[in-house]
Write a protein that holds these residues in place. Structure first.
Motif, PDB file in Angstrom:
ATOM      1  N   HIS A   1      -0.779  -1.761   4.014  1.00 25.04           N
ATOM      2  CA  HIS A   1       0.037  -2.943   3.711  1.00 25.04           C
ATOM      3  C   HIS A   1       1.502  -2.736   4.059  1.00 25.04           C
ATOM      4  O   HIS A   1       2.366  -3.517   3.649  1.00 25.04           O
ATOM      5  CB  HIS A   1      -0.112  -3.304   2.237  1.00 25.04           C
ATOM      6  CG  HIS A   1      -1.538  -3.523   1.813  1.00 25.04           C
ATOM      7  ND1 HIS A   1      -2.290  -4.584   2.254  1.00 25.04           N
ATOM      8  CD2 HIS A   1      -2.363  -2.792   1.017  1.00 25.04           C
ATOM      9  CE1 HIS A   1      -3.507  -4.512   1.744  1.00 25.04           C
ATOM     10  NE2 HIS A   1      -3.580  -3.438   0.991  1.00 25.04           N
ATOM     11  N   GLY A   2       1.803  -1.679   4.810  1.00 19.58           N
ATOM     12  CA  GLY A   2       3.171  -1.441   5.250  1.00 19.58           C
ATOM     13  C   GLY A   2       4.076  -0.793   4.222  1.00 19.58           C
ATOM     14  O   GLY A   2       5.295  -0.762   4.401  1.00 19.58           O
ATOM     15  N   GLU A   3       3.477  -0.255   3.158  1.00 20.11           N
ATOM     16  CA  GLU A   3       4.277   0.384   2.120  1.00 20.11           C
ATOM     17  C   GLU A   3       4.379   1.886   2.378  1.00 20.11           C
ATOM     18  O   GLU A   3       3.471   2.497   2.947  1.00 20.11           O
ATOM     19  CB  GLU A   3       3.633   0.153   0.750  1.00 20.11           C
ATOM     20  CG  GLU A   3       3.506  -1.317   0.387  1.00 20.11           C
ATOM     21  CD  GLU A   3       2.600  -1.513  -0.823  1.00 20.11           C
ATOM     22  OE1 GLU A   3       1.805  -0.591  -1.106  1.00 20.11           O
ATOM     23  OE2 GLU A   3       2.679  -2.582  -1.449  1.00 20.11           O
ATOM     24  N   PRO A   4       5.483   2.499   1.934  1.00 17.84           N
ATOM     25  CA  PRO A   4       5.607   3.954   2.099  1.00 17.84           C
ATOM     26  C   PRO A   4       4.515   4.678   1.314  1.00 17.84           C
ATOM     27  O   PRO A   4       4.160   4.281   0.204  1.00 17.84           O
ATOM     28  CB  PRO A   4       6.993   4.263   1.511  1.00 17.84           C
ATOM     29  CG  PRO A   4       7.728   2.970   1.542  1.00 17.84           C
ATOM     30  CD  PRO A   4       6.693   1.901   1.338  1.00 17.84           C
ATOM     31  N   LEU A   5       3.978   5.721   1.904  1.00 16.27           N
ATOM     32  CA  LEU A   5       3.005   6.558   1.206  1.00 16.27           C
ATOM     33  C   LEU A   5       3.750   7.596   0.376  1.00 16.27           C
ATOM     34  O   LEU A   5       4.909   7.923   0.643  1.00 16.27           O
ATOM     35  CB  LEU A   5       2.087   7.241   2.212  1.00 16.27           C
ATOM     36  CG  LEU A   5       1.139   6.303   2.966  1.00 16.27           C
ATOM     37  CD1 LEU A   5       0.495   7.017   4.139  1.00 16.27           C
ATOM     38  CD2 LEU A   5       0.071   5.748   2.027  1.00 16.27           C
TER      39      LEU A   5
END
Length: 250
Positions: free
Chosen positions: A176-180
């Protein structure tokens, strides 16, 4: 029953000249060999079956263990013909484990402040492996989603990313394009024997982290964060004095 594998087959080249005449497993800290320190700590946490892989001065380790009170609890995996790395060593020792109990994996030259009764409780029945991680600074991090499921690996110096997920390799981000979430791996982990079937297609010699990174998309490999984790790699001569202080402070 709790079972553990202690990785003791390495050459210990950074501990030369001590390891010119002995294996690193028998290098003493405060007069006690590293192998003995780790086995007794795990015994105190309820572990009662130990697999020790051996290569360099293998017979010295076997003879030492034979003189200890815990000798009946220890079984050896012979790697004298070839060092197999962490994953290959585990694969070779497969037949020495009980099939239904998680296997704690621990390097013989690591000292730590882990409560192993606590760690064994963190491995849930539906989890294939539990990797002990922390927030310490390093160059190479494991990548986890918000549920702490392993997604990949990143070298922050080079930007290299390893992952079975194309979107992680391409962006370094979640689906979803969020930082891991990035955590440092301690090298301490709990492994479910049911993963052995996935090792069948792997070569005889391979690192365990490569196995985890290539199978995490179809297994449940999770991270467990220990914020107060202290780990000392007794891998060099100048760390021996530090190791003595480390043990005295635990």
């Amino acid at each position: 029953m709790k079972q553990a594998m202690i990785l003791a087959a390495g050459l210990g080249t950074r501990l030369k000249p001590l390891t010119d005449t002995m294996p690193k497993a028998l290098v003493p800290v405060n007069g006690t060999p590293l192998l003995d320190i780790n086995i007794r700590k795990l015994m105190a946490a309820g572990y009662d079956r130990f697999i020790v892989n051996v290569h360099h001065f293998a017979q010295q380790i076997i003879d030492y263990v034979s003189r200890q009170d815990y000798a009946p609890l220890v079984h050896f995996s012979d790697e004298t013909e070839e060092l197999l790395e962490t994953g290959g060593g585990l694969k070779k020792a497969r037949q020495l484990f009980h099939d239904d109990q998680p296997i704690l994996i621990h390097n013989v030259d690591i000292l730590d402040n882990v409560d192993y009764q606590w760690l064994s409780r963190q491995h849930q029945a539906d989890e294939d492996a539990v990797l002990l991680v922390s927030r310490r600074q390093t160059k190479r991090y494991l990548l986890f989603d918000n549920a702490m499921r392993l997604m990949g690996w990143k070298n922050i110096e080079t930007g290299e990313v390893k992952s079975p997920y194309e979107y992680v390799r391409r962006t370094g981000l979640s689906q979803h394009g969020e930082p891991l979430n990035m955590f440092a791996f301690s090298g301490i982990h709990s492994f479910s024997p049911r993963l052995f079937q996935l090792m069948e297609r792997f070569p005889e010699r391979f690192p365990i982290i490569d196995f985890y990174l290539s199978t995490c998309h179809r297994t449940r490999i999770v991270g467990m964060v220990k914020d107060d984790l202290r780990v000392l790699d007794v891998g060099k001569l100048d760390t021996l004095a530090e190791a003595e202080r480390f043990l005295s402070e635990l």
